[in-house]
Scaffold this motif. Sequence first.
Motif, PDB file in Angstrom:
ATOM      1  N   ARG A   1       4.799   4.864 -11.627  1.00  0.00           N
ATOM      2  CA  ARG A   1       5.278   3.669 -12.315  1.00  0.00           C
ATOM      3  C   ARG A   1       4.320   2.506 -12.101  1.00  0.00           C
ATOM      4  N   ARG A   2       3.845   2.329 -10.860  1.00  0.00           N
ATOM      5  CA  ARG A   2       2.952   1.209 -10.555  1.00  0.00           C
ATOM      6  C   ARG A   2       1.654   1.324 -11.375  1.00  0.00           C
ATOM      7  N   ILE A   3       1.105   2.521 -11.474  1.00  0.00           N
ATOM      8  CA  ILE A   3      -0.138   2.723 -12.231  1.00  0.00           C
ATOM      9  C   ILE A   3       0.083   2.441 -13.714  1.00  0.00           C
ATOM     10  N   LEU A   4       1.117   3.053 -14.274  1.00  0.00           N
ATOM     11  CA  LEU A   4       1.345   2.896 -15.718  1.00  0.00           C
ATOM     12  C   LEU A   4       1.744   1.464 -16.071  1.00  0.00           C
ATOM     13  N   MET A   5       2.534   0.835 -15.212  1.00  0.00           N
ATOM     14  CA  MET A   5       2.920  -0.553 -15.469  1.00  0.00           C
ATOM     15  C   MET A   5       1.719  -1.494 -15.389  1.00  0.00           C
TER      16      MET A   5
ATOM     17  N   TYR B   1     -11.694  -5.408   2.943  1.00  0.00           N
ATOM     18  CA  TYR B   1     -12.285  -4.298   3.682  1.00  0.00           C
ATOM     19  C   TYR B   1     -13.744  -4.635   3.967  1.00  0.00           C
ATOM     20  N   GLY B   2     -14.211  -4.298   5.176  1.00  0.00           N
ATOM     21  CA  GLY B   2     -15.558  -4.699   5.545  1.00  0.00           C
ATOM     22  C   GLY B   2     -15.677  -6.206   5.416  1.00  0.00           C
ATOM     23  N   ASP B   3     -16.691  -6.633   4.670  1.00  0.00           N
ATOM     24  CA  ASP B   3     -16.843  -8.072   4.401  1.00  0.00           C
ATOM     25  C   ASP B   3     -16.505  -8.403   2.954  1.00  0.00           C
ATOM     26  N   LYS B   4     -15.699  -7.528   2.305  1.00  0.00           N
ATOM     27  CA  LYS B   4     -15.379  -7.707   0.900  1.00  0.00           C
ATOM     28  C   LYS B   4     -13.886  -7.957   0.700  1.00  0.00           C
ATOM     29  N   ARG B   5     -13.586  -8.544  -0.423  1.00  0.00           N
ATOM     30  CA  ARG B   5     -12.207  -8.799  -0.843  1.00  0.00           C
ATOM     31  C   ARG B   5     -12.100  -8.437  -2.311  1.00  0.00           C
ATOM     32  N   LEU B   6     -11.093  -7.670  -2.658  1.00  0.00           N
ATOM     33  CA  LEU B   6     -10.914  -7.219  -4.040  1.00  0.00           C
ATOM     34  C   LEU B   6      -9.520  -7.590  -4.525  1.00  0.00           C
ATOM     35  N   GLU B   7      -9.475  -8.298  -5.656  1.00  0.00           N
ATOM     36  CA  GLU B   7      -8.190  -8.638  -6.277  1.00  0.00           C
ATOM     37  C   GLU B   7      -7.638  -7.381  -6.944  1.00  0.00           C
ATOM     38  N   THR B   8      -6.443  -6.995  -6.578  1.00  0.00           N
ATOM     39  CA  THR B   8      -5.829  -5.796  -7.122  1.00  0.00           C
ATOM     40  C   THR B   8      -4.318  -5.893  -7.017  1.00  0.00           C
ATOM     41  N   ARG B   9      -3.631  -5.184  -7.900  1.00  0.00           N
ATOM     42  CA  ARG B   9      -2.175  -5.129  -7.848  1.00  0.00           C
ATOM     43  C   ARG B   9      -1.682  -3.732  -7.455  1.00  0.00           C
ATOM     44  N   THR B  10      -2.603  -2.777  -7.314  1.00  0.00           N
ATOM     45  CA  THR B  10      -2.206  -1.404  -7.002  1.00  0.00           C
ATOM     46  C   THR B  10      -3.066  -0.854  -5.882  1.00  0.00           C
ATOM     47  N   VAL B  11      -2.455  -0.640  -4.722  1.00  0.00           N
ATOM     48  CA  VAL B  11      -3.134  -0.022  -3.582  1.00  0.00           C
ATOM     49  C   VAL B  11      -2.352   1.225  -3.187  1.00  0.00           C
TER      50      VAL B  11
ATOM     51  N   ALA C   1       0.867  -1.184   0.000  1.00  0.00           N
ATOM     52  CA  ALA C   1       0.000   0.000   0.000  1.00  0.00           C
ATOM     53  C   ALA C   1       0.899   1.228   0.000  1.00  0.00           C
ATOM     54  N   LEU C   2       1.065   1.819  -1.144  1.00  0.00           N
ATOM     55  CA  LEU C   2       2.041   2.887  -1.334  1.00  0.00           C
ATOM     56  C   LEU C   2       1.524   4.200  -0.767  1.00  0.00           C
ATOM     57  N   GLY C   3       2.336   4.848   0.077  1.00  0.00           N
ATOM     58  CA  GLY C   3       1.985   6.164   0.596  1.00  0.00           C
ATOM     59  C   GLY C   3       2.501   7.256  -0.320  1.00  0.00           C
ATOM     60  N   LEU C   4       2.074   8.499  -0.069  1.00  0.00           N
ATOM     61  CA  LEU C   4       2.427   9.608  -0.954  1.00  0.00           C
ATOM     62  C   LEU C   4       2.869  10.808  -0.126  1.00  0.00           C
TER      63      LEU C   4
ATOM     64  N   VAL D   1      -6.971   0.713  -6.070  1.00  0.00           N
ATOM     65  CA  VAL D   1      -7.611   0.959  -4.777  1.00  0.00           C
ATOM     66  C   VAL D   1      -6.904   2.113  -4.077  1.00  0.00           C
ATOM     67  N   ILE D   2      -7.682   3.073  -3.605  1.00  0.00           N
ATOM     68  CA  ILE D   2      -7.157   4.166  -2.783  1.00  0.00           C
ATOM     69  C   ILE D   2      -7.800   4.062  -1.415  1.00  0.00           C
ATOM     70  N   VAL D   3      -6.991   4.005  -0.363  1.00  0.00           N
ATOM     71  CA  VAL D   3      -7.494   3.895   1.000  1.00  0.00           C
ATOM     72  C   VAL D   3      -7.416   5.258   1.667  1.00  0.00           C
TER      73      VAL D   3
END
Length: 412
Positions: free
Chosen positions: A128-132, A238-248, A114-117, A153-155
């Motif tokens: 780079r993560r988004i474009l890749m 998150y909550g009762d959900k699960r989301l497959e993602t490579r970019t958080v 989960a990359l911070g900014l 995903v943005i937290v």
Amino acid sequence: MAGGGFGGLAVVKGLAGAPVTITLIDRRNHHLFQPLLYQVATASLATSEIAWPIRSLVRDRADVTTVLAQVTGVDAAARLVRLEDGTTLPYDTLVLATGARHAYFGHDEWEPFALGLKTIEDATTIRRRILMAFEQAERETNPTRQMALLSFVIVGAGPTGVELAGTIAELARHTLPRDFRNIDPGRARVVLIEAGPRVLGGYPDSLSDYARASLAKLGVEVELGAAVSEVTADHVAYGDKRLETRTVIWAAGVRASPAADWLGAPADGAGRLKVEPDLSVPGHPEVFALGDTASVLTPSGRPAPGIAPVAKQAGAYAAKVIQARLRGASPPGPFRYRHPGSLAQIGKRRAVIDFGWIRLKGTLAWWLWGVAHIYFLIGARTRIAVALNWLWIHARNQRSARLITQGTPRSG
């Protein structure tokens, strides 16, 4: 002076002409305009358009010496600043403006995923993560893995999270579609997760509601009242959900630098030093703390937000206190933060502004948001470059900073 951000530079400016010598220490050689950092992360602006070498900013100040180094501690008894290379620097008065990093609420194991900014390095890594992700999706033939790559995903739905979500959605739906042949970037999912009940929680309800509706129009999925419980390399729960993602991307919280630990001084829950009314550290009147390093209360009794105006006003105030001490004059009254207003962009031609006495949303707010940010940039060339970039994005939906510059494989 530890820290060359908004607060540190405000102190330097306020001490111009004073009978002092200033040593300005920062672990990076540049001053960063953090309010537009997300635009580097989303390929709207180049790094050079929001950052400037510190040495060039103070080159006309013979009283200022710049040191590129990492502060690792303070010996308050000996009045020494400890540096990473084992050396020390003496001080008579010390200003700590060492900033903050993202906090994961006790789950530091999430940080690699989960990359911070907070820094230029963070922004270019996220870019780079988004474009890749789009590049890899273009070559992926498995639909499930392809959709995971196209899920972002943005937290945290504060200003940074909202701005990131809106801009990533526009990048996917308006900038990239004509660039790819095997995928439709417009199918990308942008999911904004917030543990609280609404987006832009510090804004009035009317502006918060407008922001949520605007995000929905951009195709952003807003998940409220859902605390994140797990982040891994391939999914977020998150909550009762699960989301497959490579970019958080993590925009949910910050923690101050360890300045309180250096001094053995009291701190709040985010690690910020609790300061006296004149911004000095309790028990250490010769040490001041500013910006994200300090816990400053507003007249209403609530903590001041971690934004640039707080650091600037605190830096200018600390300089006045130091000047008064040098003259043997009475110090100014207690520090009082005056909030100039809150601004957040939600995408092209969409923004919200809360000045207290007036609240704006929509296109007019977007233009005012742009003018305000351009005004506070350093240098005419930068202002012109950023204005032209934004006009190009506005007219053509093109972002010229779409460069993948880190960790790319060699060819040949």
